[in-house]
Design an enzyme around this catalytic site. Structure first.
Site, PDB file in Angstrom:
ATOM      1  N   TYR A  18       0.827  -1.219   0.000  1.00 20.77           N
ATOM      2  CA  TYR A  18       0.000   0.000   0.000  1.00 20.77           C
ATOM      3  C   TYR A  18       0.861   1.268   0.000  1.00 20.77           C
ATOM      4  CZ  TYR A  18      -3.149  -3.541   2.006  1.00 20.77           C
ATOM      5  OH  TYR A  18      -3.860  -4.678   2.263  1.00 20.77           O
ATOM      6  N   TYR A 146     -14.300  -4.731   3.445  1.00 21.81           N
ATOM      7  CA  TYR A 146     -12.934  -5.143   3.087  1.00 21.81           C
ATOM      8  C   TYR A 146     -12.808  -6.642   3.367  1.00 21.81           C
ATOM      9  CZ  TYR A 146      -7.981  -5.970   2.933  1.00 21.81           C
ATOM     10  OH  TYR A 146      -6.755  -6.503   2.604  1.00 21.81           O
ATOM     11  N   ASP A 240     -17.180 -12.850   7.474  1.00 25.76           N
ATOM     12  CA  ASP A 240     -15.740 -12.618   7.507  1.00 25.76           C
ATOM     13  C   ASP A 240     -15.408 -12.056   8.885  1.00 25.76           C
ATOM     14  OD1 ASP A 240     -13.182 -11.619   7.395  1.00 25.76           O
ATOM     15  OD2 ASP A 240     -13.415 -10.624   5.454  1.00 25.76           O
ATOM     16  N   LYS A 269      -6.252 -13.325  11.481  1.00 24.00           N
ATOM     17  CA  LYS A 269      -5.553 -12.336  12.308  1.00 24.00           C
ATOM     18  C   LYS A 269      -5.164 -12.799  13.731  1.00 24.00           C
ATOM     19  CE  LYS A 269      -5.717  -8.448   9.571  1.00 24.00           C
ATOM     20  NZ  LYS A 269      -6.849  -8.341   8.634  1.00 24.00           N
TER      21      LYS A 269
HETATM   22  C1  LIG Z   1      -7.091  -8.543   7.205  1.00 26.61           C
HETATM   23  C2  LIG Z   1      -8.425  -8.918   6.673  1.00 26.61           C
HETATM   24  C3  LIG Z   1      -8.558  -9.744   5.534  1.00 26.61           C
HETATM   25  C4  LIG Z   1      -7.362 -10.231   4.750  1.00 26.61           C
HETATM   26  O1  LIG Z   1      -6.506 -11.024   5.502  1.00 26.61           O
HETATM   27  P1  LIG Z   1      -4.979 -11.196   5.024  1.00 26.61           P
HETATM   28  O2  LIG Z   1      -4.403 -12.150   6.018  1.00 26.61           O
HETATM   29  O3  LIG Z   1      -4.364  -9.835   5.104  1.00 26.61           O
HETATM   30  O4  LIG Z   1      -5.008 -11.735   3.651  1.00 26.61           O
HETATM   31  C5  LIG Z   1      -9.834 -10.066   5.117  1.00 26.61           C
HETATM   32  N1  LIG Z   1     -10.925  -9.630   5.774  1.00 26.61           N
HETATM   33  C6  LIG Z   1     -10.839  -8.857   6.871  1.00 26.61           C
HETATM   34  C7  LIG Z   1     -12.087  -8.426   7.564  1.00 26.61           C
HETATM   35  C8  LIG Z   1      -9.582  -8.462   7.360  1.00 26.61           C
HETATM   36  O5  LIG Z   1      -9.501  -7.669   8.438  1.00 26.61           O
END
Ligand SMILES: *Cc1c(COP(=O)(O)O)cnc(C)c1O
Length: 425
Positions: A18, A146, A240, A269
């Site tokens: 980025y 996202y 997600d 995460k």
């Molecule tokens: C960080 C994130 C992703 C992507 O995960 P990466 O490990 O960076 O590929 C997808 N969705 C959400 C909500 C995120 O916070």
């Protein structure tokens, strides 16, 4: 800030995320982590306001996680997962199945959040194909969403942040709409699902908090409404929880606040306490059963080289131990109260649009993020690491942060944003 020799030499060869590398200032050189702090190359310690993209929920180098990874390193750092099973992965799948809401009983491991989203979308599309339903390959996502940086994950991100115009013809076209926050937007989603259900595989949602799209919050009722509309139109729901999972929003998973069980859920995460790269895509019994058949082509055709990496599994087990032994949910709620109180004074500042807190997330939303380089330097001077993006100056600290460190973090935000608001254009 002093520039260490490895940065002077290596910066000619590294490609940063980025980052417009022609104009961006040099990144902050970090040489160590300790508790909730980063140790900079010049020896300074700064409180990490972001916990490494909200993953290091127990702080850095927690001895319990460190010991588990060291033990696993001696026994079996990695082995392929095709045709092979190992205890760290199978026990972790069992443990996650018990912890996740409802009957999210089947767990597929991968090595990053974006990949877990790809897997979830593949599962949803193939779910319909395996049941003999053709043409249901599109997804519905929401403004400010996202879901990751790989191509299909990008296609369900916010159209502006996800740069859909930039990648036109390359990204799969999906349906992007408003979250059902009021009657009008609920009717619009209902209509969209009704008119296009023969094309739609699933709805994709970050429940309660939309993360990288601007740290925006929505109430549990919105999540419940989406679940109801998915049921009414027989469309799958993918949650997600890569950002929200593991207590970040005050409950173990954000879906719990709405009493909703998605058909597929992604976590990553904080899964390993921010120690090792790992993600999981979990499916309900109904979704998994659609892949059971005499036809080999009905299998899920996916298998990353480093899936179910034993070191990552060991870290995840240790992280889950800590969630069982230590009061992380309570800590997240205490942090929410402290953040809400301590940032409240920023609300009236010129240029500030909103101040909000949810679990261990604190946000000062601004009308336009100006003077980004200046902000970074001022935060470091105040002894904290904060990296604003979009229209949000935000913190997502470790859940173990002490009240004193949290006060330092919030005081730095108030001081710096106050000065920032006086800078003008
Ligand atoms: C960080 C994130 C992703 C992507 O995960 P990466 O490990 O960076 O590929 C997808 N969705 C959400 C909500 C995120 O916070």
């Amino acid at each position: 800030m002093t520039t260490p020799p490895w940065q002077i030499d290596g910066y000619q060869h590294i490609w940063m995320p980025y980052t417009q590398m022609q104009t961006a200032p040099l990144p902050v050189p970090v040489v160590g982590t300790d508790g909730v702090s980063l140790i900079l190359a010049d020896g300074r310690r700064v409180i990490d306001g972001l916990a490494s993209w909200w993953s290091a929920c127990h702080g850095y180098r927690h001895p319990h996680i460190e010991a588990a990874v060291e033990r696993q390193l001696k026994a079996m750092p990695h082995v392929m997962f095709g045709g092979i099973n190992h205890e760290p992965a199978l026990r972790l799948a069992q443990r996650l199945a018990a912890l996740l809401p409802g009957d999210l009983n089947r767990v597929f491991f991968s090595e990053s959040g974006s990949v877990s989203v790809e897997v979830a979308m593949k599962m949803a599309a193939q779910y319909w194909l395996n049941r003999g339903v053709r043409g249901r390959t599109k997804f519905v996502s929401f403004l400010h969403a996202y879901h990751g940086d790989t191509i299909t994950a990008m296609s369900v991100c916010d159209p502006v942040n996800g740069m859909h115009a930039h990648f036109r013809g390359f990204l799969p076209e999906q349906f992007n709409t408003d979250l059902p926050l009021d009657e009008e937007s609920t009717t619009a989603l209902d209509r969209l699902l009704g008119e296009h259900r023969d094309e739609i595989a699933a709805v994709m949602l970050e429940p309660i908090v939309q993360g990288a799209g601007g740290m925006r919050f929505h109430p549990p009722e919105t999540v419940a409404t989406i679940r109801q509309l998915c049921d009414a139109h027989d469309v799958l729901l993918i949650a997600d929880e890569i950002a929200t999972g593991f207590a970040r929003t005050g409950t173990m998973f954000a879906c719990e606040q709405a009493d909703v069980v998605p058909d597929i859920m992604c976590v990553s995460k904080a899964l390993t306490g921010g120690t090792m790269p790992m993600a999981a895509t979990a499916a309900t019994d109904r979704v998994f059963e659609a892949f059971l058949s005499d036809d080999p082509a009905h299998a899920l055709m996916h298998g990353p080289t480093f899936m179910a990496n034993p070191l990552a599994c060991a870290a995840a087990h240790a992280s889950l131990d800590l969630f069982e032994r230590e009061p992380r949910l309570e800590q997240a709620r205490v942090i929410e109260t402290a953040i809400a109180e301590q940032l409240a004074d920023c609300r009236e500042l010129p240029g500030v649009v909103d101040v909000r807190a949810k679990g261990a997330i604190g946000v000062i939303q601004v009308d336009q993020l100006r003077h980004v380089g200046w902000l970074r330097e001022r935060f470091l001077e105040e002894g904290v690491w904060i990296r604003p993006f979009g229209d949000a100056i935000y913190i997502t600290p470790s859940l173990v942060i002490s009240p004193e460190d949290l006060s330092t973090l919030c005081a730095a935000m108030v001081a710096v944003v106050t000065q920032w608001s006086e800078l003008g254009e």
